[in-house]
Scaffold this motif. Sequence first.
Motif, short mmCIF file in Angstrom:
data_model
loop_
_atom_site.label_atom_id
_atom_site.label_comp_id
_atom_site.label_asym_id
_atom_site.label_seq_id
_atom_site.Cartn_x
_atom_site.Cartn_y
_atom_site.Cartn_z
N MET A 1 1.11 -1.34 -0.03
CA MET A 1 0.03 0.05 0.20
C MET A 1 1.07 0.84 -0.16
SD MET A 1 -2.57 1.27 2.70
CE MET A 1 -1.57 1.84 3.58
N ASN A 2 0.60 2.13 -1.35
CA ASN A 2 0.70 2.97 -0.99
C ASN A 2 0.63 4.62 -0.83
OD1 ASN A 2 3.31 2.16 -2.40
ND2 ASN A 2 2.17 2.53 -4.21
N VAL A 3 0.30 5.24 0.64
CA VAL A 3 0.24 6.01 1.26
C VAL A 3 0.72 7.83 1.19
CG1 VAL A 3 -1.38 6.98 3.46
CG2 VAL A 3 -0.88 4.27 3.38
N LEU A 4 -0.05 8.00 0.24
CA LEU A 4 0.17 9.88 0.24
C LEU A 4 -0.49 10.91 1.70
CD1 LEU A 4 1.97 12.58 -0.72
CD2 LEU A 4 -0.44 12.71 -1.90
N PHE A 5 0.49 11.23 2.74
CA PHE A 5 0.74 12.07 4.04
C PHE A 5 1.03 13.79 2.90
CE2 PHE A 5 1.64 8.03 5.68
CZ PHE A 5 -0.22 7.64 6.62
N LEU B 1 -2.06 15.57 -7.78
CA LEU B 1 -2.03 14.02 -8.80
C LEU B 1 -0.96 13.91 -9.31
CD1 LEU B 1 -5.42 15.81 -10.11
CD2 LEU B 1 -5.52 13.83 -8.72
N GLU B 2 -0.26 14.47 -9.45
CA GLU B 2 1.43 14.00 -10.59
C GLU B 2 2.19 13.26 -9.50
OE1 GLU B 2 3.48 13.35 -13.90
OE2 GLU B 2 1.48 14.65 -13.54
N ILE B 3 1.73 13.18 -8.32
CA ILE B 3 2.83 13.08 -7.21
C ILE B 3 2.49 11.59 -7.19
CG2 ILE B 3 3.05 12.71 -4.86
CD1 ILE B 3 3.71 15.82 -4.85
N CYS B 4 1.24 11.61 -6.92
CA CYS B 4 -0.03 9.98 -6.87
C CYS B 4 0.65 9.31 -7.92
CB CYS B 4 -1.21 10.68 -6.54
SG CYS B 4 -2.27 11.55 -5.38
N HIS C 1 -11.72 18.07 -4.69
CA HIS C 1 -10.85 17.12 -5.35
C HIS C 1 -11.24 15.48 -5.39
CE1 HIS C 1 -9.95 20.68 -7.47
NE2 HIS C 1 -9.05 20.72 -6.38
N ARG C 2 -12.29 14.91 -4.69
CA ARG C 2 -12.89 13.60 -4.49
C ARG C 2 -12.42 13.14 -6.11
NH1 ARG C 2 -13.60 10.22 -0.89
NH2 ARG C 2 -14.54 12.09 1.14
N ALA C 3 -13.10 13.13 -6.72
CA ALA C 3 -13.64 12.68 -7.86
C ALA C 3 -12.36 12.31 -9.02
CB ALA C 3 -14.23 13.30 -9.04
N GLN C 4 -10.86 13.22 -8.74
CA GLN C 4 -10.25 13.42 -9.27
C GLN C 4 -8.86 12.11 -8.58
OE1 GLN C 4 -9.71 17.84 -9.55
NE2 GLN C 4 -8.19 17.46 -11.13
N PHE C 5 -8.89 11.90 -7.38
CA PHE C 5 -8.34 11.17 -6.89
C PHE C 5 -9.07 9.91 -7.59
CE2 PHE C 5 -7.08 15.01 -4.44
CZ PHE C 5 -6.18 14.75 -5.00
N LYS D 1 11.79 17.04 -6.01
CA LYS D 1 10.68 18.48 -6.41
C LYS D 1 10.49 18.12 -8.12
CE LYS D 1 12.32 22.78 -4.00
NZ LYS D 1 12.77 23.68 -4.19
N LEU D 2 9.27 17.58 -8.19
CA LEU D 2 8.41 16.91 -9.06
C LEU D 2 10.04 17.77 -10.76
CD1 LEU D 2 4.88 16.59 -9.35
CD2 LEU D 2 6.43 14.54 -8.95
#
Length: 331
Positions: free
Chosen positions: A1-5, A62-65, A87-91, A328-329
């Motif tokens: 599982m990959n979690v983003l905080f 979103l790019e990081i995700c 932005h729930r729908a985008q995720f 940094k992206l």
Amino acid sequence: MNVLFCSVGRRCELLKDFRKTLGDKVKLVVTDNSPYAPALEFADVSYQVPLIKDPAYIPMILEICKKEQIDAITTLIDPEIAILAEHRAQFEALGITVLAPDKETAALCFDKYEMSKYLVSKGIPTVLTYGSFAEFKAAYKEGSIKLPVFVKPRTGSGSVGARRIDTFEMLEEITTSDPSLIIQELMTGIDMDADIYVDTISHEPVAIFAKKKLSTTIGGANKTISFKDDKLFDFVKKALDVLVFHGPLDMDLFYQDGQYYLSEINPRFGGAYLHAYGAGVDFPAFIYHNVKGKSPNNDCIGQYEEDVVMMMYDSVVIKKLSEIRVEKLGE
């Protein structure tokens, strides 16, 4: 599982708890606006990002995700909760579990005055709250409220600006100079809170951990003691029926004259969730089950010991500047 905080800040111990539960089954990805946020050092991957109000912020998240193949996302600061909800729908289009409430609930939780009015309309006992001095003055003349009272910002977190006011004249002066303040009944009962996990699949609470506050500082409780009360658990369930949450939340309450009162809700990991985890109430495991498309194995409401004490303290991260590495992206 990959979690983003997102906006991870100082939440080092929370990341440690995730690692303790899940070991190498989890990749901890974190973001912060500052490269010197201490919790960055406890993640597998860290990113420096713009301020949350920057137009580039959500596209970057979103790019990081996408890059890190994120399975679940959450934030650790209140102002960002509504942004994730918006932005729930985008995720979700990327297959990501959003550990934030629905948009309408997020807005209510952030605006303490609107939350109070909503709870009253739904028959949920809450602290008497007034949005202006004029509104308070009318209630005061009717005898519905008396001094002293408590004032705090309508929005925001960390108890900044919250204080007791003893006189009518001082209240008028303060609220006139700062209209963002709301006026509340001064509660003299037991100050407490509950860490709650709402299953993202069944949408029912599967864990409630209650604790009394022994000591507080700006930002929340730093000494707490666990207790159990079926009346409290029933009260929490009733309150949750009129709001829509997904994942962890922290509910502030008072117990006064034989009645529980809901004060406010922070729909994220509370700063004192560490107490619940230390007592065996394992939200990281619940998140892991939800990401895998399963509900937690068992109902953990009240499944912990009473009289377990948490005593919070500060620690530090010491690094040479050359050792601090934050992605940094595009670099």
